[in-house]
Design an enzyme around this catalytic site. Sequence first.
Site, PDB file in Angstrom:
ATOM      1  N   THR A 136       0.865  -1.187   0.000  1.00 53.99           N
ATOM      2  CA  THR A 136       0.000   0.000   0.000  1.00 53.99           C
ATOM      3  C   THR A 136       0.900   1.235   0.000  1.00 53.99           C
ATOM      4  O   THR A 136       1.734   1.400   0.891  1.00 53.99           O
ATOM      5  CB  THR A 136      -0.881   0.006   1.264  1.00 53.99           C
ATOM      6  N   GLU A 171      -3.489  -4.672  -2.624  1.00 54.61           N
ATOM      7  CA  GLU A 171      -4.096  -5.885  -2.062  1.00 54.61           C
ATOM      8  C   GLU A 171      -5.149  -5.509  -1.015  1.00 54.61           C
ATOM      9  O   GLU A 171      -4.911  -4.656  -0.181  1.00 54.61           O
ATOM     10  CB  GLU A 171      -2.995  -6.752  -1.418  1.00 54.61           C
ATOM     11  N   GLU A 175      -6.441  -9.895   7.252  1.00 55.22           N
ATOM     12  CA  GLU A 175      -5.803 -11.008   7.958  1.00 55.22           C
ATOM     13  C   GLU A 175      -6.874 -11.847   8.657  1.00 55.22           C
ATOM     14  O   GLU A 175      -7.918 -11.342   9.059  1.00 55.22           O
ATOM     15  CB  GLU A 175      -4.777 -10.462   8.952  1.00 55.22           C
ATOM     16  N   LYS A 226      -6.806   2.338  -2.788  1.00 51.68           N
ATOM     17  CA  LYS A 226      -6.444   1.441  -1.682  1.00 51.68           C
ATOM     18  C   LYS A 226      -6.463   2.199  -0.347  1.00 51.68           C
ATOM     19  O   LYS A 226      -7.028   1.729   0.640  1.00 51.68           O
ATOM     20  CB  LYS A 226      -5.061   0.830  -1.965  1.00 51.68           C
ATOM     21  N   CYS A 282      -2.279  -1.702   9.339  1.00 52.48           N
ATOM     22  CA  CYS A 282      -2.561  -0.804   8.207  1.00 52.48           C
ATOM     23  C   CYS A 282      -3.486   0.379   8.447  1.00 52.48           C
ATOM     24  O   CYS A 282      -3.215   1.462   7.944  1.00 52.48           O
ATOM     25  CB  CYS A 282      -3.062  -1.634   7.034  1.00 52.48           C
TER      26      CYS A 282
HETATM   27  P1  NAD Z   1       5.336  -7.536   6.596  1.00 55.27           P
HETATM   28  O1  NAD Z   1       6.158  -6.674   7.480  1.00 55.27           O
HETATM   29  O2  NAD Z   1       4.629  -8.724   7.163  1.00 55.27           O
HETATM   30  O3  NAD Z   1       6.235  -8.082   5.384  1.00 55.27           O
HETATM   31  C1  NAD Z   1       7.091  -7.282   4.654  1.00 55.27           C
HETATM   32  C2  NAD Z   1       8.373  -8.081   4.381  1.00 55.27           C
HETATM   33  O4  NAD Z   1       9.180  -7.345   3.484  1.00 55.27           O
HETATM   34  C3  NAD Z   1       9.220  -8.357   5.617  1.00 55.27           C
HETATM   35  O5  NAD Z   1       9.375  -9.752   5.795  1.00 55.27           O
HETATM   36  C4  NAD Z   1      10.550  -7.659   5.310  1.00 55.27           C
HETATM   37  O6  NAD Z   1      11.683  -8.352   5.799  1.00 55.27           O
HETATM   38  C5  NAD Z   1      10.541  -7.642   3.803  1.00 55.27           C
HETATM   39  N1  NAD Z   1      11.430  -6.646   3.220  1.00 55.27           N
HETATM   40  C6  NAD Z   1      11.571  -5.337   3.541  1.00 55.27           C
HETATM   41  N2  NAD Z   1      12.478  -4.756   2.755  1.00 55.27           N
HETATM   42  C7  NAD Z   1      12.945  -5.705   1.906  1.00 55.27           C
HETATM   43  C8  NAD Z   1      13.894  -5.699   0.849  1.00 55.27           C
HETATM   44  N3  NAD Z   1      14.547  -4.585   0.496  1.00 55.27           N
HETATM   45  N4  NAD Z   1      14.121  -6.857   0.191  1.00 55.27           N
HETATM   46  C9  NAD Z   1      13.479  -7.988   0.537  1.00 55.27           C
HETATM   47  N5  NAD Z   1      12.560  -8.046   1.525  1.00 55.27           N
HETATM   48  C10 NAD Z   1      12.287  -6.917   2.200  1.00 55.27           C
HETATM   49  O7  NAD Z   1       4.286  -6.556   5.896  1.00 55.27           O
HETATM   50  P2  NAD Z   1       2.852  -6.952   5.296  1.00 55.27           P
HETATM   51  O8  NAD Z   1       1.829  -6.993   6.375  1.00 55.27           O
HETATM   52  O9  NAD Z   1       3.010  -8.119   4.386  1.00 55.27           O
HETATM   53  O10 NAD Z   1       2.536  -5.645   4.436  1.00 55.27           O
HETATM   54  C11 NAD Z   1       3.241  -5.369   3.258  1.00 55.27           C
HETATM   55  C12 NAD Z   1       2.524  -4.251   2.513  1.00 55.27           C
HETATM   56  O11 NAD Z   1       1.207  -4.703   2.139  1.00 55.27           O
HETATM   57  C13 NAD Z   1       2.315  -2.972   3.309  1.00 55.27           C
HETATM   58  O12 NAD Z   1       2.416  -1.881   2.439  1.00 55.27           O
HETATM   59  C14 NAD Z   1       0.884  -3.082   3.799  1.00 55.27           C
HETATM   60  O13 NAD Z   1       0.291  -1.828   4.000  1.00 55.27           O
HETATM   61  C15 NAD Z   1       0.216  -3.796   2.646  1.00 55.27           C
HETATM   62  N6  NAD Z   1      -0.975  -4.588   3.005  1.00 55.27           N
HETATM   63  C16 NAD Z   1      -0.958  -5.350   4.142  1.00 55.27           C
HETATM   64  C17 NAD Z   1      -2.078  -6.138   4.441  1.00 55.27           C
HETATM   65  C18 NAD Z   1      -2.113  -6.985   5.680  1.00 55.27           C
HETATM   66  O14 NAD Z   1      -3.174  -7.534   5.969  1.00 55.27           O
HETATM   67  N7  NAD Z   1      -1.034  -7.152   6.421  1.00 55.27           N
HETATM   68  C19 NAD Z   1      -3.174  -6.161   3.571  1.00 55.27           C
HETATM   69  C20 NAD Z   1      -3.128  -5.383   2.412  1.00 55.27           C
HETATM   70  C21 NAD Z   1      -2.018  -4.601   2.135  1.00 55.27           C
HETATM   71  C1  UGA Z   2      -7.841  -4.360   6.739  1.00 61.41           C
HETATM   72  C2  UGA Z   2      -8.871  -4.325   5.603  1.00 61.41           C
HETATM   73  O1  UGA Z   2     -10.069  -4.967   6.042  1.00 61.41           O
HETATM   74  C3  UGA Z   2      -8.330  -5.018   4.352  1.00 61.41           C
HETATM   75  O2  UGA Z   2      -9.263  -4.881   3.276  1.00 61.41           O
HETATM   76  C4  UGA Z   2      -6.998  -4.388   3.964  1.00 61.41           C
HETATM   77  O3  UGA Z   2      -6.448  -5.057   2.848  1.00 61.41           O
HETATM   78  C5  UGA Z   2      -6.039  -4.479   5.133  1.00 61.41           C
HETATM   79  O4  UGA Z   2      -6.623  -3.806   6.287  1.00 61.41           O
HETATM   80  C6  UGA Z   2      -4.733  -3.802   4.886  1.00 61.41           C
HETATM   81  O5  UGA Z   2      -4.621  -2.953   4.042  1.00 61.41           O
HETATM   82  O6  UGA Z   2      -3.844  -4.160   5.650  1.00 61.41           O
HETATM   83  P1  UGA Z   2      -7.072  -6.165   8.516  1.00 61.41           P
HETATM   84  O7  UGA Z   2      -6.461  -5.006   9.196  1.00 61.41           O
HETATM   85  O8  UGA Z   2      -6.256  -7.363   8.280  1.00 61.41           O
HETATM   86  O9  UGA Z   2      -7.647  -5.721   7.093  1.00 61.41           O
HETATM   87  O10 UGA Z   2      -8.357  -6.649   9.345  1.00 61.41           O
HETATM   88  P2  UGA Z   2      -9.831  -6.033   9.533  1.00 61.41           P
HETATM   89  O11 UGA Z   2     -10.783  -7.141   9.498  1.00 61.41           O
HETATM   90  O12 UGA Z   2     -10.102  -4.897   8.645  1.00 61.41           O
HETATM   91  O13 UGA Z   2      -9.754  -5.512  11.026  1.00 61.41           O
HETATM   92  C7  UGA Z   2      -8.990  -4.377  11.385  1.00 61.41           C
HETATM   93  C8  UGA Z   2      -9.290  -3.994  12.821  1.00 61.41           C
HETATM   94  O14 UGA Z   2     -10.613  -3.476  12.949  1.00 61.41           O
HETATM   95  C9  UGA Z   2      -9.218  -5.180  13.796  1.00 61.41           C
HETATM   96  O15 UGA Z   2      -8.616  -4.760  14.990  1.00 61.41           O
HETATM   97  C10 UGA Z   2     -10.653  -5.554  14.000  1.00 61.41           C
HETATM   98  O16 UGA Z   2     -10.904  -6.194  15.215  1.00 61.41           O
HETATM   99  C11 UGA Z   2     -11.322  -4.184  13.953  1.00 61.41           C
HETATM  100  N1  UGA Z   2     -12.742  -4.237  13.577  1.00 61.41           N
HETATM  101  C12 UGA Z   2     -13.117  -4.717  12.373  1.00 61.41           C
HETATM  102  C13 UGA Z   2     -13.692  -3.757  14.480  1.00 61.41           C
HETATM  103  O17 UGA Z   2     -13.361  -3.294  15.589  1.00 61.41           O
HETATM  104  N2  UGA Z   2     -15.013  -3.790  14.104  1.00 61.41           N
HETATM  105  C14 UGA Z   2     -15.428  -4.270  12.903  1.00 61.41           C
HETATM  106  O18 UGA Z   2     -16.657  -4.258  12.642  1.00 61.41           O
HETATM  107  C15 UGA Z   2     -14.456  -4.746  12.019  1.00 61.41           C
END
Ligand code: NAD
Ligand code: UGA
Length: 471
Positions: A136, A171, A175, A226, A282
Site C-alpha cells: 500500500t 491488495e 488477515e 487502496k 494498516c
Molecule cells: P510484513 O512486514 O509482514 O512483510 C514485509 C516483508 O518485506 C518483511 O518480511 C521484510 O523483511 C521484507 N522486506 C523489507 N524490505 C525488503 C527488501 N529490500 N528486500 C526484501 N525483503 C524486504 O508486511 P505486510 O503486512 O506483508 O505488508 C506489506 C505491505 O502490504 C504494506 O504496504 C501493507 O500496508 C500492505 N498490506 C498489508 C495487508 C495486511 O493484511 N497485512 C493487507 C493489504 C495490504
Molecule cells: C484491513 C482491511 O479490512 C483489508 O481490506 C486491507 O487489505 C487491510 O486492512 C490492509 O490494508 O492491511 P485487517 O487489518 O487485516 O484488514 O483486518 P480487519 O478485518 O479490517 O480488522 C482491522 C481492525 O478493525 C481489527 O482490529 C478488527 O478487530 C477491527 N474491527 C473490524 C472492528 O473493531 N469492528 C469491525 O466491525 C471490524
Amino acid sequence: MHSKEIKNICCIGAGYVGGPTMAVIANYCHQIQVNVVDINAERIARWNETDLSNLPIYEPGLKEIVSERRGKNLHFSTDIPNNIKKADMIFISVNTPTKVKGIGAGQASDLKYVEASSREISKYAEGFTIVVEKSTLPVKTAQTIKDILDASTSSKIIKEKKSFAVLSNPEFLAEGSAIEDLNNPDRVLIGGDNKGAIDLLVDIYTKWVDKSKILTTDLWSAELSKLIANAFLAQRISSINTISALCESTGAHIKDVALAVGMDRRIGKEFLNSGPGFGGSCFKKDISNLVYISNHYGLNEVAEYWQKVLTINSWQQKRFIELIVKKMFGTLTSKKIAILGFAFKSNTNDTRESPAIFICKKLLEEGAFLKIYDPKVSAEQIDKDLGRNIEYKSNSEEKKNWTFSNSLYETFKDTDAGIFITEWGEFQNLNWSKISPLMRKPAWIFDTRSILEIEEVKENGINIWQVGCVA
Ligand code: NAD
Ligand code: UGA
C-alpha cells in the site's frame, strides 16, 4: 508491445501479504514459477520448515496450499539477485511503515524498503520486466519507482538490454481471512499506463477471478483507491465506537442499533462491530498517510476530517481503561487481571497495533499483574510488544508483572477481573460455572467485543461490563 507469457514471478517481501498472495497465485497458475524472497533469513527459513505449523504466518487454509505447492512452483529464498534476474514480473510486497523521524514523522509512509527494492530491481533485472506495486503506497509512488528504474536504463546500450513497466495492484485481503479473500476477492484493481503489461497481469487473475471483477484504472486512481478503501472501513469502526459510548449513557444496545442501521442496504451490515478500536498494521498507518497527503496538497479540512477517525480510535481505548479502573474501586495495584486475546483480531497471530498492547501497558502502569492468554500469539511476541516483562523495584530486585498462560481456564485462577480483547471463537462458549470459583470476589468481566452472554456471566456471581450496553 511486449506480448510475452509470464513464466516466472518474483515477490519481494515474504510477509502477511507476500506469502499468502503468492501461495494463491502458485496454486492457480501451475505453469508459473513463483519465487518469494526476503532479506529476513529467519522468516524465509520458517517458510521452508517441514513442520507446517511453524510457518511464520498463521492464516486458515494457508498451510494446506504451501504443503501442496512448495518445492513445485512455490519457492521461498533469500537469493534476491538471482530471483529478480529470472523474473518476468516482480511484485513489491515490502512493509511501508509510518516514518518515525524526519519530515512527516508520525504520518508519512516510510518508503525506504520500496526504494531499496526498486534499486535491487534496477540493478539485477534483465530484459522486459513488469514491476507491480502490491504494498500500500502513497499516491504517486509509482513515479518514484519509475524514476529509479529509468535511471538504470539511461544509456542506450543498457536500454536495449532492460526495460520496465510499472503497475499498481493493491491488495485488499484482511488477515484471518486472507486465503478466502484471495480466492474470492470483491474486486482486483490494476492501475497502469502500459496496456500490454496490464493484460498480462489480468491473464493471471482470470485463472480464478471473474473478468467482471477485474478493474483497470490509471496508476494514481489505483494507488489512491487502496488508501481510501481502508479509510472508509476504519471510519465505520470509529463511527460505531462513538455510538457504543452513547448507548452506554442512554440504555440503548449497540448490537441492536448496529443491526437496525446496517439492515439499510445503502449502509450495509459489515464493519459495524464496536470494540476496543481498530488495530492491525494498516488502518492507522494508511489514515495517517492520508492525513499527511491531504495537508501536503493544502486540503487542511480533509486532513482534519480523517484525523478524527484516529482520534476516536485512541479515545475508545482510553475510556475503557478509565472505566476498568473506576469499576475496580479506583485502583489496580496488586490486582490480578486475566487478558483474553492479544492478537489484533481473531484467526491471526499478528499483534501489530493490537489494542491489547495499549490496554495491557496501561494496566501495568496502574500496578496490575496480568495473566495473558492467546491461542496463536507466542509469549516471545508478547514480550516484544510489552517491552519487558519485569518491573524494577526500588531495591533493584526484579519482579515479573505479567505471565503467559497456556490454558484458557487456568488464566482466570486467582484473578480479580478478566478482559476480553480479541474475539476468538473459543471465548464464546465458556463454562462460567467452572470459571467463577477460580476468581476472587467481587470479580469483574470486561467484554470489549460484545461476545459474551451477559446473563450467563451474572448468574455465576460475576459482574460484567459489555461495550455498548448500560455501564
Ligand atoms: P510484513 O512486514 O509482514 O512483510 C514485509 C516483508 O518485506 C518483511 O518480511 C521484510 O523483511 C521484507 N522486506 C523489507 N524490505 C525488503 C527488501 N529490500 N528486500 C526484501 N525483503 C524486504 O508486511 P505486510 O503486512 O506483508 O505488508 C506489506 C505491505 O502490504 C504494506 O504496504 C501493507 O500496508 C500492505 N498490506 C498489508 C495487508 C495486511 O493484511 N497485512 C493487507 C493489504 C495490504
Ligand atoms: C484491513 C482491511 O479490512 C483489508 O481490506 C486491507 O487489505 C487491510 O486492512 C490492509 O490494508 O492491511 P485487517 O487489518 O487485516 O484488514 O483486518 P480487519 O478485518 O479490517 O480488522 C482491522 C481492525 O478493525 C481489527 O482490529 C478488527 O478487530 C477491527 N474491527 C473490524 C472492528 O473493531 N469492528 C469491525 O466491525 C471490524
